[in-house]
Design a protein around this motif. Structure first.
Motif, short mmCIF file in Angstrom:
data_model
loop_
_atom_site.label_atom_id
_atom_site.label_comp_id
_atom_site.label_asym_id
_atom_site.label_seq_id
_atom_site.Cartn_x
_atom_site.Cartn_y
_atom_site.Cartn_z
N ASN A 82 -80.61 -10.90 74.21
CA ASN A 82 -79.95 -9.77 73.68
C ASN A 82 -79.27 -9.11 74.74
O ASN A 82 -79.38 -9.20 75.99
N PHE A 83 -78.29 -7.99 74.34
CA PHE A 83 -77.82 -7.22 75.25
C PHE A 83 -77.59 -6.01 74.76
O PHE A 83 -77.52 -5.75 73.50
N PHE A 84 -77.89 -4.67 75.50
CA PHE A 84 -78.06 -3.58 74.87
C PHE A 84 -77.09 -2.48 75.49
O PHE A 84 -76.74 -2.91 76.87
N LEU A 85 -76.78 -1.62 74.90
CA LEU A 85 -75.58 -0.74 75.48
C LEU A 85 -76.03 0.78 75.18
O LEU A 85 -76.43 0.99 74.30
N PHE A 86 -75.90 1.60 76.03
CA PHE A 86 -75.99 3.15 76.02
C PHE A 86 -74.85 3.64 75.52
O PHE A 86 -73.96 3.53 76.16
N SER A 87 -75.15 4.80 74.67
CA SER A 87 -73.69 5.46 74.45
C SER A 87 -74.21 6.66 73.39
O SER A 87 -74.83 6.57 72.54
N HIS A 88 -73.81 7.86 73.63
CA HIS A 88 -74.06 8.89 72.66
C HIS A 88 -75.73 8.87 72.45
O HIS A 88 -75.72 9.26 71.36
N GLY A 89 -76.38 9.00 73.34
CA GLY A 89 -77.78 9.09 72.79
C GLY A 89 -78.43 8.06 72.22
O GLY A 89 -79.56 8.03 71.73
N LYS A 90 -77.74 6.84 72.04
CA LYS A 90 -78.15 5.84 71.50
C LYS A 90 -78.24 4.20 72.19
O LYS A 90 -77.51 4.47 73.33
N LEU A 91 -79.31 3.44 71.90
CA LEU A 91 -79.51 2.11 72.75
C LEU A 91 -79.18 1.33 71.62
O LEU A 91 -79.90 1.09 70.69
N LEU A 92 -77.81 0.64 71.81
CA LEU A 92 -77.47 -0.22 70.69
C LEU A 92 -77.92 -1.62 71.07
O LEU A 92 -77.61 -2.27 72.01
N SER A 93 -78.38 -2.55 70.07
CA SER A 93 -78.56 -3.64 69.94
C SER A 93 -77.50 -4.41 69.83
O SER A 93 -77.00 -4.46 68.75
N LEU A 94 -76.79 -5.37 70.50
CA LEU A 94 -75.31 -5.79 70.46
C LEU A 94 -75.47 -7.23 69.57
O LEU A 94 -74.80 -7.16 68.73
N MET A 95 -76.21 -8.35 70.17
CA MET A 95 -76.00 -9.35 69.36
C MET A 95 -77.78 -10.20 69.65
O MET A 95 -77.68 -11.03 70.50
N PRO A 96 -78.72 -9.91 69.10
CA PRO A 96 -79.92 -10.48 69.22
C PRO A 96 -79.91 -11.85 68.64
O PRO A 96 -79.55 -12.16 67.35
N VAL A 97 -80.17 -12.88 69.39
CA VAL A 97 -80.32 -14.12 68.87
C VAL A 97 -81.74 -15.05 69.66
O VAL A 97 -82.07 -14.66 70.77
#
Length: 309
Positions: A221-236
């Motif tokens: 998976n790849f995670f991104l930080f933005s606006h107080g969120k930790l976004l899961s991009l594409m879990p496989v």
């Protein structure tokens, strides 16, 4: 309220990104660099001096029609605004969408609820988020019993974090091999890599992977930080990874490392509710404008299936 239509090439990116950054509902999906890498083509609606913005993401059909759609890597779009997103402002923006744009799908971030419109049916979809500002021990008490058992089994099987984080091209290759749409979705394969490299360059993302005791990759998976969120991009996960609970193990380890920070983990999915719910995530509502069914004619169905996104 003055709202202008601006073509992609004429958008002031600094002002656009400043609006998204400081918006009351700012989100990673609204930044121009993210849209450039995730979408085929997009234009924008802008209020005043970029006080509010709405990206119009579209595909061009063989006949030249511009069909609005929601790309795989953009779960939802704004109207991003430094003002209150009142019903009046929302409707003002939607009424200014030029006639040459045909509604395929236009999915909005939580808090944006459009009225029923003639351009397409309105429906709701669910997203899932988990507040992780509490200590891990507290967060783990909300795990469902079957998840706790799976994590215990995964640990006993010798699952471990990958010694070196995977590179973007390795994650994309893993997606192509193990995701149900990976072999046919070439656009997402390339867009994934562009987004991940851009995030790494900006220092707002990191990769994660789980191996078995022999060093084989089971989940990524790849995670991104933005606006107080930790976004899961594409879990496989691979077939072996699914049996071993590798993806659940990956999310649990990530929660352990990030717990106690003022963050919201955004699972970024509307299709797979089981995984986020098992972690105790709460649902949020996305409203969507679009066509629920393909057009009745043979040509219409072909166009719909080809360009619905």
């Amino acid at each position: 309220m003055e709202i202008s239509f601006i073509k992609h090439k004429d958008i002031d990116r600094l002002k656009w990104d400043s609006c998204v950054h400081y918006a009351n509902n700012g989100h990673l999906f609204g930044y121009s660099w993210y849209l450039d890498n995730a979408a085929e083509e997009w234009d924008g609606l802008v209020e005043g001096e970029y006080e509010s913005v709405l990206p119009l993401i579209y595909k061009t059909s063989p006949s030249g029609k511009k069909i609005l759609y929601t790309p795989n890597l953009v779960a939802a779009a704004g109207i991003y605004s430094v003002h209150v997103l009142s019903e009046t402002r929302i409707e003002a923006f939607l009424s200014q969408i030029p006639d040459q744009y045909i509604f395929g799908t236009l999915r909005f971030l939580p808090g944006i609820r459009p009225k029923e419109r003639t351009q397409g049916a309105s429906r709701t979809m669910l997203g899932y988020r988990l507040y992780i500002q509490e200590p891990y021990e507290t967060l783990a008490t909300a795990y469902r019993p079957e998840l706790t058992q799976m994590l215990e089994k995964a640990s006993k099987r010798g699952l471990v974090p990958r010694h070196t984080p995977p590179k973007p091209e390795q994650i994309a290759a893993f997606y192509r091999t193990h995701h149900p749409e990976g072999r046919t979705d070439v656009k997402t394969f390339h867009a994934l890599q562009r987004i991940m490299y851009n995030a790494l360059h900006r220092g707002i993302g990191f990769a994660s992977a789980i191996n078995d005791h022999q060093g084989n990759d089971l989940a990524m998976n790849f995670f991104l930080f933005s606006h107080g969120k930790l976004l899961s991009l594409m879990p496989v996960s691979s077939k072996e990874g699914k049996k071993a609970g590798a993806l659940e193990y990956l999310f649990d380890l990530m929660i352990q490392t990030q717990a106690g920070r003022p963050l919201i983990l955004d699972f970024n999915t509307s299709a797979d509710a089981h995984l986020p719910v098992s972690f105790g995530a709460h649902h949020v509502i996305h409203h969507e404008l679009g066509h629920e069914e393909a057009p009745p004619s043979k040509l219409g169905r072909w166009l719909w299936n080809r360009f619905k996104g």
